[in-house]
Each structure stands twice: as structure tokens, then as C-alpha cells.
Design a protein around this motif. Sequence first.
Motif, mmCIF file in Angstrom:
data_model
loop_
_atom_site.group_PDB
_atom_site.id
_atom_site.type_symbol
_atom_site.label_atom_id
_atom_site.label_comp_id
_atom_site.label_asym_id
_atom_site.label_seq_id
_atom_site.Cartn_x
_atom_site.Cartn_y
_atom_site.Cartn_z
ATOM 1 N N ALA A 90 0.842 -1.199 0.000
ATOM 2 C CA ALA A 90 0.000 0.000 0.000
ATOM 3 C C ALA A 90 0.874 1.245 0.000
ATOM 4 N N GLY A 91 0.295 2.356 -0.389
ATOM 5 C CA GLY A 91 0.996 3.633 -0.381
ATOM 6 C C GLY A 91 0.027 4.785 -0.497
ATOM 7 N N GLY A 92 0.506 5.979 -0.196
ATOM 8 C CA GLY A 92 -0.338 7.155 -0.311
ATOM 9 C C GLY A 92 0.230 8.339 0.440
ATOM 10 N N PRO A 93 -0.577 9.394 0.590
ATOM 11 C CA PRO A 93 -0.097 10.604 1.249
ATOM 12 C C PRO A 93 0.043 10.410 2.764
ATOM 13 N N THR A 94 0.961 11.176 3.354
ATOM 14 C CA THR A 94 1.125 11.204 4.806
ATOM 15 C C THR A 94 0.975 12.650 5.258
ATOM 16 N N PHE A 95 0.054 12.862 6.167
ATOM 17 C CA PHE A 95 -0.187 14.188 6.717
ATOM 18 C C PHE A 95 0.553 14.280 8.047
ATOM 19 N N GLY A 96 1.411 15.261 8.205
ATOM 20 C CA GLY A 96 2.213 15.396 9.414
ATOM 21 C C GLY A 96 1.921 16.686 10.154
ATOM 22 N N TRP A 97 2.001 16.627 11.475
ATOM 23 C CA TRP A 97 1.875 17.810 12.317
ATOM 24 C C TRP A 97 3.150 17.888 13.155
ATOM 25 N N VAL A 98 3.919 18.944 12.976
ATOM 26 C CA VAL A 98 5.206 19.114 13.632
ATOM 27 C C VAL A 98 5.064 20.193 14.699
ATOM 28 N N SER A 99 5.304 19.806 15.961
ATOM 29 C CA SER A 99 5.185 20.727 17.094
ATOM 30 C C SER A 99 6.539 20.858 17.778
ATOM 31 N N PRO A 100 6.849 22.044 18.297
ATOM 32 C CA PRO A 100 8.152 22.228 18.954
ATOM 33 C C PRO A 100 8.219 21.480 20.290
ATOM 34 N N TYR A 101 9.378 20.941 20.610
ATOM 35 C CA TYR A 101 9.584 20.234 21.879
ATOM 36 C C TYR A 101 9.810 21.219 23.032
ATOM 37 N N TYR A 102 10.367 22.370 22.731
ATOM 38 C CA TYR A 102 10.686 23.358 23.770
ATOM 39 C C TYR A 102 10.211 24.738 23.325
ATOM 40 N N LEU A 103 10.082 25.627 24.279
ATOM 41 C CA LEU A 103 9.680 26.999 24.009
ATOM 42 C C LEU A 103 10.950 27.811 23.723
ATOM 43 N N LYS A 126 1.082 25.055 18.766
ATOM 44 C CA LYS A 126 2.186 25.831 18.192
ATOM 45 C C LYS A 126 2.794 25.144 16.966
ATOM 46 N N GLY A 127 2.197 24.058 16.521
ATOM 47 C CA GLY A 127 2.746 23.272 15.422
ATOM 48 C C GLY A 127 2.343 23.769 14.050
ATOM 49 N N HIS A 128 2.845 23.061 13.044
ATOM 50 C CA HIS A 128 2.508 23.381 11.657
ATOM 51 C C HIS A 128 2.360 22.087 10.854
ATOM 52 N N PHE A 129 1.675 22.182 9.747
ATOM 53 C CA PHE A 129 1.353 21.052 8.881
ATOM 54 C C PHE A 129 2.490 20.777 7.899
ATOM 55 N N GLU A 130 2.779 19.508 7.671
ATOM 56 C CA GLU A 130 3.744 19.075 6.650
ATOM 57 C C GLU A 130 3.098 17.965 5.829
ATOM 58 N N MET A 131 3.399 17.936 4.546
ATOM 59 C CA MET A 131 2.841 16.926 3.650
ATOM 60 C C MET A 131 3.960 16.025 3.152
#
Length: 177
Positions: A90-103, A126-131
Motif C-alpha cells: 500500500a501507499g499514499g499521502p502522509t499528513f504530518g503535524w510538527v510541534s516544537p519540543y521546547y519553548l 504551536k505546530g505546523h502542517f507538513e505533507m
Amino acid sequence: IGMNIALTNSGFGIGAYLMRSISATGSFVADAMITTLKDDREQRFFGFFGESIIPNKQNYVHVIPLQFGFQKRMFKEQIEDNFRPFIHLAGGPTFGWVSPYYLDTNFNGRRDNFEPPMDIFSAFPKGHFEMGFGGTVAVGAHFGTSKKTSNGLRFGFTFNVFPQGIYVLEPAVKTAT
């Protein structure tokens, strides 16, 4: 329709799948899961009062891979219907959410001793979306004779690729040569 639970190098994941027969030995599979990604070099240390720290960690990464593929039953004529081995691609898109570990209070891009780590819940907003994209290659088996339910076990290799790259640990952390 069903649910799956995954045990990965990064921890646990939970997901759902849809499987539809397209022949006597083949099925179309759609699979979605929620899990996290970690670096193999991460080490968590605990203090005397229960606090913890992961040195050089930069980001939490949560992913939802949405994969479409094919599952082929193997040895249908040689093995009884209560044990149905298969291969899965199987295969396809991966939706990622990247959040900071520290302030990062001084905005220098690395964690200094005075900058506190955040837990997953306070970091999430505080995170952002990655595709990205991903895939799975696996083998497994379904057990039982019921036509209404399916129990099974699957072992495989799943990968997720983010073309722009995501730092889980700070960029200064190098691998040993």
C-alpha cells in the motif's frame, strides 16, 4: 471495515481500515492511522521528582498516513480457510503535524538550558502542517472461519517520507561513523 493497533519503533498507533474483495484471492485496502514518529537516537532521562527530558530533541511529529493498496491471499488451495496468509502492499499521502519540543524564547533555533520543554498537549497548538508520502510492505494472516469478522496479524515495513525534511532532533546532532 475494522480497526487496527500498531506497535512501531516510535510507540503505538491506532487506525481504521476498509477492505473490499475484488477477486477470490485479492482485496482492495484503504488504511488510515494516527501515530508519532521519533528518532532512533532519542533517549528520555527522568529526574528525581518525575520530570523528564530528551536531550537535543527539537520537534514532536504526529502523522496520519492514508494508504491505498492491495492484499493478496497466498496458498488458498493448499491451506484451510481458518488460516489465510497474505501479502500487503500500500501507499499514499502522509499528513504530518510538527510541534516544537521546547519553548524557544530567544529564537535561536536550539534549546538552551533556560528554555523549558513542553509536553505534547501544550506544544500541539504551536505546530505546523507538513505533507509527505508513505508506503507499507507486509505479510500476515487472517484467522478464523467467520465471514462477518476478521482477526489477523500483520508484520511489515512502513515508511514515511517528507521531501522538505523534518528535524526530530536538533540539526547539530550527528550520527556516529
